[in-house]
Design a protein around this motif. Structure first.
Motif, PDB file in Angstrom:
ATOM      1  N   LEU A 173       0.827  -1.206   0.000  1.00  0.00           N
ATOM      2  CA  LEU A 173       0.000   0.000   0.000  1.00  0.00           C
ATOM      3  C   LEU A 173       0.863   1.259   0.000  1.00  0.00           C
ATOM      4  O   LEU A 173       0.437   2.303  -0.512  1.00  0.00           O
ATOM      5  CB  LEU A 173      -0.912  -0.018   1.232  1.00  0.00           C
ATOM      6  CG  LEU A 173      -2.236   0.733   1.114  1.00  0.00           C
ATOM      7  CD1 LEU A 173      -3.088   0.117   0.019  1.00  0.00           C
ATOM      8  CD2 LEU A 173      -2.990   0.691   2.423  1.00  0.00           C
ATOM      9  N   ALA A 223      -8.178   2.935   5.056  1.00  0.00           N
ATOM     10  CA  ALA A 223      -7.177   2.830   3.994  1.00  0.00           C
ATOM     11  C   ALA A 223      -7.768   3.266   2.651  1.00  0.00           C
ATOM     12  O   ALA A 223      -7.113   3.973   1.866  1.00  0.00           O
ATOM     13  CB  ALA A 223      -6.653   1.397   3.906  1.00  0.00           C
ATOM     14  N   MET A 224      -9.007   2.856   2.381  1.00  0.00           N
ATOM     15  CA  MET A 224      -9.653   3.249   1.135  1.00  0.00           C
ATOM     16  C   MET A 224      -9.824   4.768   1.061  1.00  0.00           C
ATOM     17  O   MET A 224      -9.635   5.382   0.003  1.00  0.00           O
ATOM     18  CB  MET A 224     -11.014   2.559   1.031  1.00  0.00           C
ATOM     19  CG  MET A 224     -11.737   2.812  -0.274  1.00  0.00           C
ATOM     20  SD  MET A 224     -11.024   1.883  -1.634  1.00  0.00           S
ATOM     21  CE  MET A 224     -11.683   0.278  -1.285  1.00  0.00           C
ATOM     22  N   ASN A 281     -19.718  -1.250   4.298  1.00  0.00           N
ATOM     23  CA  ASN A 281     -18.570  -1.957   4.843  1.00  0.00           C
ATOM     24  C   ASN A 281     -18.621  -2.081   6.360  1.00  0.00           C
ATOM     25  O   ASN A 281     -18.289  -3.139   6.908  1.00  0.00           O
ATOM     26  CB  ASN A 281     -17.294  -1.223   4.407  1.00  0.00           C
ATOM     27  CG  ASN A 281     -16.044  -1.839   4.985  1.00  0.00           C
ATOM     28  OD1 ASN A 281     -15.907  -3.050   5.052  1.00  0.00           O
ATOM     29  ND2 ASN A 281     -15.128  -0.991   5.424  1.00  0.00           N
ATOM     30  N   LEU A 297     -10.248  -1.171   6.518  1.00  0.00           N
ATOM     31  CA  LEU A 297     -10.451  -1.094   5.073  1.00  0.00           C
ATOM     32  C   LEU A 297     -10.980   0.273   4.675  1.00  0.00           C
ATOM     33  O   LEU A 297     -10.482   0.891   3.722  1.00  0.00           O
ATOM     34  CB  LEU A 297     -11.417  -2.189   4.624  1.00  0.00           C
ATOM     35  CG  LEU A 297     -11.946  -2.085   3.178  1.00  0.00           C
ATOM     36  CD1 LEU A 297     -10.801  -2.118   2.181  1.00  0.00           C
ATOM     37  CD2 LEU A 297     -12.947  -3.201   2.884  1.00  0.00           C
ATOM     38  N   SER A 298     -11.993   0.770   5.396  1.00  0.00           N
ATOM     39  CA  SER A 298     -12.545   2.083   5.059  1.00  0.00           C
ATOM     40  C   SER A 298     -11.506   3.187   5.230  1.00  0.00           C
ATOM     41  O   SER A 298     -11.402   4.100   4.404  1.00  0.00           O
ATOM     42  CB  SER A 298     -13.771   2.375   5.941  1.00  0.00           C
ATOM     43  OG  SER A 298     -14.925   1.769   5.405  1.00  0.00           O
ATOM     44  N   ALA A 314      -8.296  -2.810  -0.054  1.00  0.00           N
ATOM     45  CA  ALA A 314      -8.203  -1.376  -0.341  1.00  0.00           C
ATOM     46  C   ALA A 314      -7.363  -1.138  -1.592  1.00  0.00           C
ATOM     47  O   ALA A 314      -7.713  -0.325  -2.457  1.00  0.00           O
ATOM     48  CB  ALA A 314      -7.601  -0.642   0.857  1.00  0.00           C
ATOM     49  N   HIS A 348     -18.368   2.883   2.344  1.00  0.00           N
ATOM     50  CA  HIS A 348     -18.036   2.952   3.769  1.00  0.00           C
ATOM     51  C   HIS A 348     -19.225   2.527   4.636  1.00  0.00           C
ATOM     52  O   HIS A 348     -19.058   1.819   5.636  1.00  0.00           O
ATOM     53  CB  HIS A 348     -17.611   4.376   4.142  1.00  0.00           C
ATOM     54  CG  HIS A 348     -16.345   4.819   3.464  1.00  0.00           C
ATOM     55  ND1 HIS A 348     -15.217   4.046   3.435  1.00  0.00           N
ATOM     56  CD2 HIS A 348     -16.041   5.964   2.797  1.00  0.00           C
ATOM     57  CE1 HIS A 348     -14.257   4.686   2.772  1.00  0.00           C
ATOM     58  NE2 HIS A 348     -14.743   5.852   2.379  1.00  0.00           N
ATOM     59  N   SER A 393      -9.818   0.266  -4.727  1.00  0.00           N
ATOM     60  CA  SER A 393      -9.818   1.730  -4.817  1.00  0.00           C
ATOM     61  C   SER A 393      -9.861   2.196  -6.267  1.00  0.00           C
ATOM     62  O   SER A 393     -10.584   3.145  -6.607  1.00  0.00           O
ATOM     63  CB  SER A 393      -8.594   2.305  -4.110  1.00  0.00           C
ATOM     64  OG  SER A 393      -7.392   1.793  -4.673  1.00  0.00           O
TER      65      SER A 393
END
Length: 501
Positions: free
Chosen positions: A118, A349-350, A317, A346-347, A161, A314, A165
């Protein structure tokens, strides 16, 4: 060029920070390193270990894991599915055999590798923000050095992510192709085989590319629901039923349009969850997750074009599994925040991957500030929760070794038996910790609630105290083979063919 090289080097160093913090906390609070790890605390933690250990030792020839004599339709793993056991057990086999401390070591390795991947997509500032989140968020801080599946799911979240993305950003600009969507859906399906709650992402991924309006929303919900059911069905093929799972009664009531059982369970779970006096730390953690998700969704809509697809992502999720957990499972705060921690990561990082320029601080800043404010409580929880894994104050290791020595002469006689049931040990629910960890590596473990012991057993061996034996002997031909400090070990004569059914 030199500046870019220094930024890359800094990102590589930052990727190792969460692992170094986890090891530093273990050393500081318990004067131990990861090799001191012992999983004899909480059923989920040690069941992950013993299933992976069985696969490392016996491959696909181990005994059956599950409860009440129920097994997975495919393979022989328990209610958490097969992926974690296959990955950790398979790597242990490649690394020369199973050692319990491999779990936290592999946890840190997976998270570090995912962060390295990432880090190539994020600016140095945003990547530093992500690593700070790892070190401050209560759940990521807590679970990295333990053997729950959470650390593995953190790596899955980072990879999701990385993989999703691009599709969502393309969809927001109206440039996503059908191939992009198929890739995103396939990635979530694969993640759902490790934990089916990832399947809540399907409706958001479909809606990101759907036509505006109610018809597009209905299509996304219907299609996403179908994909969710398919993913859960695929996961269930490799996961055995468990005696604490909600039975078919609630589904039967819903089929009759009787919402009473559902409302009763959901109401009780919600009351338990919101009992702040007994659940203070977890309630505050849940507020960070829920409030932070709201911020991430709101800020994602800033700028032009409006990225409502990211906001929906989001919401699905985090709030999707939250609602499913409270309605259908239970109201235990630490289990809920544990489940949601990977979804929230995840949210986060996204969001860092796709937030408009200059807007990231409006959500990331308050979230990190809240986590920093929680840090004293988080560290206290860390000490209480992690200590049994690195400070054997209850003497679990000694008791496990003693029980293993008592049972091994009898149990190992059937290590090459043709039937997996003859490499399966039945134990009583509520008293399964030591037997599960003391069973030979090739053995599976079946857990029985006391009320089900008076039915025919399928496992080759049973470990029972006197009271449980009195129940089991009503419907089973049991032969005493060994005495242990944990009860008596019996051979199930029907399973071995020494008695009629």
């Amino acid at each position: 060029m030199q500046k870019r090289l220094l930024a890359r080097l800094a990102a590589v160093l930052l990727a190792f920070v969460p692992a170094l913090v986890a090891m530093g906390l273990v050393a500081h609070y318990f004067q131990a390193d990861l090799t001191a790890f012992c999983p004899a605390y909480d059923v989920d933690q040690y069941m992950y270990v013993v299933e992976a250990r069985t696969f490392a030792a016996a491959g696909f020839s181990g005994g059956y894991y599950g409860s009440g004599g129920q097994t997975a339709k495919l393979l022989r793993f328990g209610p958490h599915g097969a992926v974690h056991a296959l990955v950790y057990g398979g790597l242990a086999k490649l690394l020369g055999g199973w050692r319990d401390w491999l779990v936290p070591v592999l946890n840190l390795a997976f998270v570090t590798l995912a962060l390295l991947g990432l880090g190539r997509k994020l600016s140095l500032g945003r990547f530093a923000c992500l690593t700070a989140f790892f070190c401050l968020f209560p759940q990521t801080l807590l679970y990295l050095p333990l053997s729950y599946q959470e650390a593995f799911q953190y790596a899955v979240a980072l990879l999701l992510a990385l993989g999703l993305s691009g599709y969502l950003l393309k969809a927001a600009a109206g440039a996503a192709s059908g191939r992009d969507m198929a890739w995103a859906l396939g990635l979530v399906f694969l993640a759902g085989l490790s934990r089916p709650t990832w399947a809540v992402l399907f409706p958001a991924l479909l809606w990101a590319r759907a036509k505006p309006g109610w018809r597009g929303l209905a299509w996304s919900l219907a299609g996403g629901g179908g994909l969710l059911a398919a993913t859960y069905g695929a996961f269930s093929l490799f996961a055995s039923p468990w005696h604490v799972a909600s039975g078919p009664g609630m589904l039967q009531a819903l089929a009759r349009l009787d919402f009473g059982p559902l409302l009763h369970q959901a109401g009780g779970n919600l009351a338990s969850l919101l009992n702040f006096q007994d659940n203070a730390v977890n309630t505050l953690n849940l507020l960070i997750i829920a409030g932070g998700t709201g911020l991430l969704a709101a800020v994602s809509c800033l700028g032009k074009p409006r990225r409502f697809g990211l906001a929906a992502f989001h919401v699905c999720n985090v709030f999707g599994p939250l609602a499913l957990y409270v309605v259908a499972y239970n109201g235990t705060g630490y289990q809920l925040t544990r489940l949601l921690s990977a979804h929230f990561l995840l949210s986060f990082a996204m969001f860092l991957l796709g937030a408009p320029a200059g807007a990231a601080r409006w959500a990331a800043g308050p979230i990190l500030a809240a986590c920093l404010g929680m840090l004293p409580m988080s560290l206290k929880s860390f000490v209480i929760f992690v200590r049994p894994a690195y400070d054997d104050y209850a003497g679990y290791a000694r008791r496990i070794d003693a029980l293993r020595r008592d049972m091994a002469p009898a149990l190992l006689l059937s290590k090459d038996a043709p039937s997996p049931w003859l490499r399966t040990l039945a134990v009583v629910s509520g008293d399964e910790t030591l037997p599960s960890l003391a069973a030979p590596d090739c053995y599976g473990v079946q857990v029985y609630v006391p009320s089900s012991l008076d039915a025919p057993l399928r496992a080759g061996f049973v470990l029972l105290d006197a009271k449980a034996h009195a129940l089991a002997a009503k419907a089973n031909a049991l032969t005493h083979v060994a005495d242990t400090a944990h009860g008596a070990l019996y051979r199930n004569d029907v399973a071995f063919g020494f008695a009629g059914k």
